[in-house]
Write a protein that holds these residues in place. Sequence first.
Motif, mmCIF file in Angstrom:
data_model
loop_
_atom_site.group_PDB
_atom_site.id
_atom_site.type_symbol
_atom_site.label_atom_id
_atom_site.label_comp_id
_atom_site.label_asym_id
_atom_site.label_seq_id
_atom_site.Cartn_x
_atom_site.Cartn_y
_atom_site.Cartn_z
ATOM 1 N N PHE A 376 1.003 -1.221 0.173
ATOM 2 C CA PHE A 376 0.460 -0.035 -0.241
ATOM 3 C C PHE A 376 0.671 0.954 0.220
ATOM 4 C CE2 PHE A 376 -4.167 -2.278 1.459
ATOM 5 C CZ PHE A 376 -4.884 -2.029 0.768
ATOM 6 N N PHE A 377 2.070 1.112 0.959
ATOM 7 C CA PHE A 377 2.850 2.291 0.615
ATOM 8 C C PHE A 377 3.991 2.657 0.182
ATOM 9 C CE2 PHE A 377 0.826 1.005 4.862
ATOM 10 C CZ PHE A 377 0.136 2.202 4.644
ATOM 11 N N VAL A 378 4.274 1.526 -0.161
ATOM 12 C CA VAL A 378 5.413 0.861 -1.353
ATOM 13 C C VAL A 378 5.204 -0.017 -2.594
ATOM 14 C CG1 VAL A 378 8.059 0.489 -1.040
ATOM 15 C CG2 VAL A 378 7.597 1.342 0.468
ATOM 16 N N PRO A 379 4.347 0.668 -3.261
ATOM 17 C CA PRO A 379 3.900 0.046 -4.695
ATOM 18 C C PRO A 379 4.863 -0.005 -5.348
ATOM 19 C CG PRO A 379 3.283 2.298 -4.832
ATOM 20 C CD PRO A 379 3.939 1.762 -3.537
ATOM 21 N N SER A 380 5.814 -0.569 -5.672
ATOM 22 C CA SER A 380 7.315 -0.557 -6.388
ATOM 23 C C SER A 380 7.811 -1.978 -6.334
ATOM 24 C CB SER A 380 8.501 0.192 -5.986
ATOM 25 O OG SER A 380 9.183 -0.041 -6.638
ATOM 26 N N GLY A 381 7.619 -3.385 -7.331
ATOM 27 C CA GLY A 381 8.116 -4.163 -7.249
ATOM 28 C C GLY A 381 9.308 -4.478 -6.223
ATOM 29 N N GLY A 382 10.534 -3.183 -7.551
ATOM 30 C CA GLY A 382 11.957 -3.489 -6.414
ATOM 31 C C GLY A 382 11.894 -2.707 -5.123
ATOM 32 N N GLY A 383 11.762 -0.986 -4.750
ATOM 33 C CA GLY A 383 10.980 -1.065 -3.717
ATOM 34 C C GLY A 383 10.928 -2.213 -2.642
ATOM 35 N N GLN A 384 9.721 -2.316 -2.263
ATOM 36 C CA GLN A 384 9.157 -3.099 -1.780
ATOM 37 C C GLN A 384 10.024 -4.539 -0.845
ATOM 38 O OE1 GLN A 384 5.906 -4.137 -1.779
ATOM 39 N NE2 GLN A 384 5.753 -5.821 0.730
ATOM 40 N N TRP A 385 11.039 -5.613 -2.340
ATOM 41 C CA TRP A 385 12.456 -6.158 -1.927
ATOM 42 C C TRP A 385 13.515 -6.039 -1.290
ATOM 43 C CZ3 TRP A 385 13.563 -10.876 -2.024
ATOM 44 C CH2 TRP A 385 14.565 -11.126 -2.246
ATOM 45 N N ALA A 386 13.612 -4.673 -1.911
ATOM 46 C CA ALA A 386 14.722 -3.327 -1.384
ATOM 47 C C ALA A 386 14.234 -3.128 0.391
ATOM 48 C CB ALA A 386 15.207 -1.981 -1.509
ATOM 49 N N VAL A 387 12.816 -3.364 1.061
ATOM 50 C CA VAL A 387 12.087 -3.127 2.494
ATOM 51 C C VAL A 387 12.085 -4.028 3.178
ATOM 52 C CG1 VAL A 387 9.871 -2.362 3.952
ATOM 53 C CG2 VAL A 387 11.051 -0.684 1.810
ATOM 54 N N GLN A 388 11.708 -5.320 2.386
ATOM 55 C CA GLN A 388 11.444 -6.688 3.140
ATOM 56 C C GLN A 388 12.043 -7.798 3.261
ATOM 57 O OE1 GLN A 388 7.184 -7.255 1.725
ATOM 58 N NE2 GLN A 388 7.023 -7.573 4.342
ATOM 59 N N ALA A 389 14.089 -7.824 2.277
ATOM 60 C CA ALA A 389 14.088 -8.647 2.019
ATOM 61 C C ALA A 389 15.168 -8.980 2.986
ATOM 62 C CB ALA A 389 15.106 -8.934 0.458
ATOM 63 N N PRO A 390 15.950 -7.890 3.845
ATOM 64 C CA PRO A 390 16.441 -7.963 4.740
ATOM 65 C C PRO A 390 16.090 -8.252 6.187
ATOM 66 C CG PRO A 390 16.360 -5.112 3.594
ATOM 67 C CD PRO A 390 15.314 -6.060 3.502
ATOM 68 N N ILE A 391 14.347 -8.419 6.214
ATOM 69 C CA ILE A 391 13.973 -8.703 7.413
ATOM 70 C C ILE A 391 13.034 -10.153 7.580
ATOM 71 C CG2 ILE A 391 11.945 -8.192 8.614
ATOM 72 C CD1 ILE A 391 12.590 -5.365 8.336
ATOM 73 N N MET A 392 13.180 -10.416 6.100
ATOM 74 C CA MET A 392 11.999 -11.834 5.716
ATOM 75 C C MET A 392 12.825 -12.888 5.551
ATOM 76 S SD MET A 392 9.059 -10.347 6.604
ATOM 77 C CE MET A 392 7.687 -9.895 7.160
ATOM 78 N N MET A 393 14.335 -12.777 4.206
ATOM 79 C CA MET A 393 14.520 -13.208 3.798
ATOM 80 C C MET A 393 15.585 -14.421 4.972
ATOM 81 S SD MET A 393 14.032 -14.027 0.796
ATOM 82 C CE MET A 393 15.688 -14.716 0.347
ATOM 83 N N PRO A 394 15.964 -13.495 5.998
ATOM 84 C CA PRO A 394 17.132 -14.042 7.315
ATOM 85 C C PRO A 394 15.691 -14.411 7.840
ATOM 86 C CG PRO A 394 17.456 -11.504 6.754
ATOM 87 C CD PRO A 394 16.824 -11.874 5.538
ATOM 88 N N ALA A 395 14.854 -14.032 8.339
ATOM 89 C CA ALA A 395 13.440 -14.981 9.172
ATOM 90 C C ALA A 395 13.545 -15.699 8.563
ATOM 91 C CB ALA A 395 12.574 -13.299 9.657
ATOM 92 N N GLY A 396 13.273 -16.148 6.998
ATOM 93 C CA GLY A 396 13.035 -17.352 6.680
ATOM 94 C C GLY A 396 13.330 -17.768 7.063
ATOM 95 N N ALA A 397 15.050 -17.875 6.920
ATOM 96 C CA ALA A 397 16.496 -19.231 7.003
ATOM 97 C C ALA A 397 16.597 -19.408 8.031
ATOM 98 C CB ALA A 397 17.225 -17.803 5.941
#
Length: 461
Positions: A376-397
Amino acid sequence: MATETLSYQKPTLIQRLSTICTALVQRYLPDPFLFAALLTFAVFLIAMPVTQQSPIQMVNAFSGGFWSLLTFAMQMALVVVTGHAMASAPVFRRALSFLAMTAKTPGHAILIVTVVSAIACWINWGFGLVVGAIFARELAAKVKGVDYRLLIASAYTGFLFWHAGLSGSVPLALASGSNLEAVTAGAVLSPVSTAETLFSSMNIVILLAMLITIPLLNRSMHPSADQVVTISPALLSLDESPEEEKSTDLTPAEKLEQSPWVNRLLALLGFSYIVMYFSENGFALNLNIVNFIFLFTAILLHGTPKRLLKAVAEGTKNTAGILLQFPFYAGIMGMMVAKGPEGISLAGAMSDMFVSISNEHTFPLFTFISAGIVNFFVPSGGGQWAVQAPIMMPAGAELGVPAAKTAMAIAWGDAWTNMIQPFWALPALSIAGLNAKDIMGFCIISLFASGAIIGCGLLLL
C-alpha cells in the motif's frame, strides 16, 4: 417454453457482493490523488512514534524521496503515450477489432479480456497493463450489453499475475545474484534459479488456479441488464488519422511531414535494434524495450510524421495522473524506509511484527500478508524487495523456510493488494477514461478470492 434471460434472473451472491462493494467504493473511495494525500498524512503521523523521529526528520524523509521515481514516472508516462499511439494506428485497431469479434456475449468478453490481460502481464507487466486496457475498450465497442467498468476491472485483474511472471522484480533479482548478500542481510549468498521461483511447482499451481478462477469470478460479477453501465462506441473510437493535404503547393517542410519515408527509415533503425536486443538477451522484457517496441511500431504503422504526432499528442493527455501522483508515492516510500535512532523504519516494523507471530509453517503466509500491507505504501516491486528482503529473508532462513518460497511470498503479496491500490491502475484508467472508484468495487472481490488462493498455496504446497 420458458426462455432463460440474464436480465430477469435473480442476482447471484457474487453479483450482490460486487454491487455492494461498488456502491461503497463509489461513495467512500477518494480520487487517486486524494488517496495518495491521505496515505502521506497517515504514514507521516504513524512513522514518528514507531521510529522515534521528529516531524522535521519526517519532512526530510518525504522530500528526500519525492523525486526518486522520476525515471520510473517517465517510463510509465511513455507506456501510456506509446501504447496509445500504437493502438490508434489503423492496422492495429483492425487487428484488435477482429479479435474482439470473437466475443459474442458480455460474459465471453469478460473471460477473454481477463485471460489476455493475465497472459500479457505474466509476459511483461507494462505490456499487459496497456494491451489489456486497449483490448477492453475495443470489446466495449463491439459487444452489446457488456459492463464497461467490469471490462476495465477485468483487464486490471491481469496485473495479479505479473510478479509471478517473466518480469517479476523479486525472482529476477534473486536469479541475477546482484548484491544478494547485502540486500538479504547475508541470508542468500548465491543466485537462486527461476526454476525454484517462477517455474517451481508451487508457483505454477497457484498460477493455474488463478488463471481458471479469476476469469470465471469476473464473469460471475457481471451485473444484470438493468444495472449494466455501458459506454457509447462513438466515445471509444479513436480519432481518424488526418487527411493528408493533396495540394501541389506544399512547402518542403510540409512534404517531409507527410513523407512515409521518414517513418520507414526510423522504423528500420528501431527494429534493427529490437532484433539485436532479443538475439543478445533472449526474451528479457523491461519497460525500456517495451516502450521502444510500442514507439517504433507506432512510427511504422502511422506511416507519416504528421499522423504519428497527432496520435502522440492525444495520448499525452492521459498522463496527468501519473505525473502528479508518482512523486507523492516516492515521498511516501521515503518516509516508510527512513530509519530512526534505533535503526527502525516503519516498513521494517511492520515486517518484524509478522515475523514475531510466525512459525516454520505459517511464515510464508504471514510474509505474503505483510508484503500486501507494505505494498500500500511502497507500490514498487523493486522498492518492496529492498524494504522486506533484509528482514524476511534472514527470518525465513532461521525458521528453515527455503529462500525461494520466502521470495515468492513477497512477490505475490506485492501483486495482491494492487487490486485496491490505485497507483498501478493509473495507466489503465487513463486509457479507459475512468476513475479508480469505477473499477475498485469489482477489484475488491478479486482481492479476496486471489488472496485465498495464494494464501492456501503458500500454506499447503
